[in-house]
Design a protein around this motif. Sequence first.
Motif, short mmCIF file in Angstrom:
data_model
loop_
_atom_site.label_atom_id
_atom_site.label_comp_id
_atom_site.label_asym_id
_atom_site.label_seq_id
_atom_site.Cartn_x
_atom_site.Cartn_y
_atom_site.Cartn_z
N PRO A 32 -11.26 -24.68 115.78
CA PRO A 32 -10.50 -23.43 115.87
C PRO A 32 -10.28 -23.06 117.34
O PRO A 32 -11.22 -23.14 118.14
CB PRO A 32 -11.39 -22.42 115.16
N GLN A 33 -9.06 -22.65 117.68
CA GLN A 33 -8.75 -22.43 119.09
C GLN A 33 -9.35 -21.13 119.62
O GLN A 33 -9.78 -21.07 120.77
CB GLN A 33 -7.24 -22.42 119.30
N LEU A 34 -9.39 -20.10 118.81
CA LEU A 34 -9.99 -18.83 119.23
C LEU A 34 -11.34 -18.69 118.55
O LEU A 34 -11.44 -18.73 117.32
CB LEU A 34 -9.08 -17.66 118.84
N GLY A 35 -12.39 -18.53 119.35
CA GLY A 35 -13.73 -18.41 118.80
C GLY A 35 -14.38 -17.10 119.16
O GLY A 35 -13.80 -16.26 119.87
N PHE A 36 -15.60 -16.92 118.68
CA PHE A 36 -16.35 -15.70 118.95
C PHE A 36 -17.66 -16.06 119.63
O PHE A 36 -18.47 -16.81 119.08
CB PHE A 36 -16.64 -14.94 117.65
N GLY A 37 -17.87 -15.56 120.85
CA GLY A 37 -19.08 -15.85 121.61
C GLY A 37 -20.16 -14.81 121.37
O GLY A 37 -19.88 -13.64 121.13
N THR A 38 -21.42 -15.23 121.45
CA THR A 38 -22.53 -14.32 121.16
C THR A 38 -23.50 -14.17 122.33
O THR A 38 -24.62 -13.68 122.16
CB THR A 38 -23.31 -14.80 119.92
N TYR A 39 -23.09 -14.56 123.53
CA TYR A 39 -23.95 -14.42 124.71
C TYR A 39 -24.30 -12.94 124.92
O TYR A 39 -23.45 -12.07 124.82
CB TYR A 39 -23.21 -14.97 125.94
N GLN A 40 -25.58 -12.68 125.18
CA GLN A 40 -26.11 -11.34 125.44
C GLN A 40 -26.05 -10.41 124.22
O GLN A 40 -26.08 -9.19 124.37
CB GLN A 40 -25.40 -10.69 126.65
N ILE A 41 -25.93 -10.98 123.04
CA ILE A 41 -26.07 -10.18 121.81
C ILE A 41 -27.50 -10.39 121.30
O ILE A 41 -27.91 -11.53 121.04
CB ILE A 41 -25.04 -10.59 120.75
N ASP A 42 -28.24 -9.32 121.18
CA ASP A 42 -29.64 -9.42 120.75
C ASP A 42 -29.74 -10.00 119.34
O ASP A 42 -28.86 -9.78 118.50
CB ASP A 42 -30.30 -8.04 120.76
N ASP A 43 -30.82 -10.70 119.10
CA ASP A 43 -31.04 -11.31 117.79
C ASP A 43 -31.01 -10.26 116.68
O ASP A 43 -30.49 -10.52 115.59
CB ASP A 43 -32.39 -12.04 117.80
N SER A 44 -31.51 -9.07 116.99
CA SER A 44 -31.56 -8.01 115.98
C SER A 44 -30.17 -7.49 115.63
O SER A 44 -29.97 -6.92 114.55
CB SER A 44 -32.44 -6.86 116.47
N ASP A 45 -29.21 -7.65 116.54
CA ASP A 45 -27.84 -7.18 116.32
C ASP A 45 -26.90 -8.31 115.90
O ASP A 45 -25.76 -8.04 115.47
CB ASP A 45 -27.27 -6.54 117.59
N ALA A 46 -27.34 -9.55 116.05
CA ALA A 46 -26.44 -10.69 115.89
C ALA A 46 -25.87 -10.80 114.48
O ALA A 46 -24.67 -11.09 114.32
CB ALA A 46 -27.15 -11.99 116.28
#
Length: 271
Positions: free
Chosen positions: A16-30
Amino acid sequence: MTDYPTLMMNDDRQIPQLGFGTYQIDDSDAAETVQTALDTGYWLIDTAAIYKNERGVGEGIGDWADIFLTTKIWNESQGYDRTKKAFAKCLERLGRDYVDLLLIHWPCPEQGLAVETWKAFIELREEGLAKSIGVSNFREEDLQMLASETGIVPAVNQIEIHPSFQQRDMRKVHDDMGIITQSWSPLGQGAGLKHDAIKRIAEELGQPASAVVLRWHMQCGLAPIPKASSQEHIEANFRALDFELSDEQMNAIDDLDQKDGRIGPDPAEFN
């Protein structure tokens, strides 16, 4: 994924060309954040061992079996045996039998373990545990070394790209080698939205500035993975799929490139 824009990788799989990054998202909020992204329509979720949120990301994906999931092996886990062990822990935290894309997070040239790590990656792909394999932050010499030592070219190189740091030389290297360029920090950590040219184009189109920048990435043939925490920003970024930029608008963003625009570490020095 029929209507979702994709790019063909050199292993004949689509990403998929557009993705969603999760850097600096806490595990509790992920979990909640990833669920919001999936509900919005994203088909690629990007995480990494060093983000320490793989468990939450896996929970957020849940039963969405056809989601494209990426994770990365951190620097201290490089080396053949350590890579295998570290990746087993990644799968355990994610609650998955495999990932769609596994990346070496940094080349770490001083360690000299990239080829050994890559050989482990090749075996993990052969075993079906990683459907595709690639790298992140690799320089041209690093990519050539992997290819010459193993005969296997990475499917993806995820590098820092945003309007102020466009990495045209590396993009040309990727094109020549058949590697997909995936853009991390595609909005320049927000700085890319403050350019007058971006603001003007956003007003012209009636679109969020973030969507304008992400659309530029996509029309350049890049695969951006913006990170966002709020539903408002997650949805605003996704609007990049709703419109196109004119040649004039593309050129205006092209002109924002700067030689000293890097905001992340230099891969030659980061170990």
